[in-house]
Each structure stands twice: as structure tokens, then as C-alpha cells.
Design a protein around this motif. Sequence first.
Motif, short mmCIF file in Angstrom:
data_model
loop_
_atom_site.label_atom_id
_atom_site.label_comp_id
_atom_site.label_asym_id
_atom_site.label_seq_id
_atom_site.Cartn_x
_atom_site.Cartn_y
_atom_site.Cartn_z
N VAL A 1 42.21 81.94 69.19
CA VAL A 1 40.26 82.55 69.49
C VAL A 1 40.09 82.98 68.52
CG1 VAL A 1 39.23 84.18 70.40
CG2 VAL A 1 41.30 82.86 71.69
N GLU A 2 38.52 82.35 68.23
CA GLU A 2 37.95 82.73 66.79
C GLU A 2 36.54 82.89 67.64
OE1 GLU A 2 39.62 80.44 63.43
OE2 GLU A 2 37.98 79.14 64.20
N LEU A 3 35.35 83.97 67.19
CA LEU A 3 34.33 83.83 67.21
C LEU A 3 33.35 83.56 65.80
CD1 LEU A 3 34.72 87.27 68.35
CD2 LEU A 3 35.08 84.83 70.25
N VAL A 4 32.55 83.03 66.51
CA VAL A 4 31.52 82.04 65.46
C VAL A 4 30.00 82.25 65.55
CG1 VAL A 4 31.47 80.17 63.91
CG2 VAL A 4 33.24 80.18 64.92
N VAL A 5 29.99 83.25 64.66
CA VAL A 5 28.12 83.51 64.48
C VAL A 5 27.78 83.21 63.26
CG1 VAL A 5 26.40 85.19 65.26
CG2 VAL A 5 28.70 85.60 65.85
N ASN A 6 26.57 82.26 63.65
CA ASN A 6 25.20 81.00 62.51
C ASN A 6 26.13 81.19 61.20
OD1 ASN A 6 23.78 83.31 63.43
ND2 ASN A 6 24.10 84.16 61.91
N GLY A 7 27.38 80.06 61.67
CA GLY A 7 28.38 79.16 61.83
C GLY A 7 29.38 79.96 60.49
N GLU A 8 29.90 81.73 60.63
CA GLU A 8 30.25 81.76 60.07
C GLU A 8 31.62 82.65 61.03
OE1 GLU A 8 31.30 85.97 57.42
OE2 GLU A 8 28.72 85.17 57.57
#
Length: 92
Positions: free
Chosen positions: A52-59
Motif C-alpha cells: 500500500v502506498e499513499l501518493v500526494v502531489n506525485g510523491e
Amino acid sequence: MPKNARVTLCCGPYESSGVVEHRTFRLQGLQAALTARGHQCVLEETRERNKVELVVNGEVVFNCDVKQLEFGGDGKLDPVCREAVAAVEEAH
């Protein structure tokens, strides 16, 4: 991070009852916790198993094994959910 951030939840398949497939049951608490804080969640399936990864603004701001998340619920008592929400809110 401003309120109402768009958070992409990238989730890979995991094994349950001998079957490997994409499931969202373990993401429910995380989604609820993020939504309660005013963030918009978008699910995206990936090929990376158990991830699971959380991505915000491409990061990528947070990642964990999907089996670390509690099954169902609202995420309030899940320490991994609290850690993930904090990571989103500290993102730039």
C-alpha cells in the motif's frame, strides 16, 4: 498540507483464504480516516503484492504492507492509519 488534498491509495493484491487478488476491505479504515480529515481518496490498483502506498502531489508519503492495516472499521483505533494520516498531513 492543505485540507482537501487528493490522496492516491495504490494497493496491490494480497492473499486471503488461499486466493490472491485485489481487495479493499483492509483499506476501508484508512479511507474513512482520510475522508474524515477532509481528504479525497482515489484507489489505484498496482501489481506489487501486499503493498500500500499513499501518493500526494506525485510523491509517495507513506507505504506499508496491506496486512498491517486492520480489517474494516473506521481507522480510529488503527495505529497504522493514524501514522498514514499524519504522513499525508505533513506532506508538501
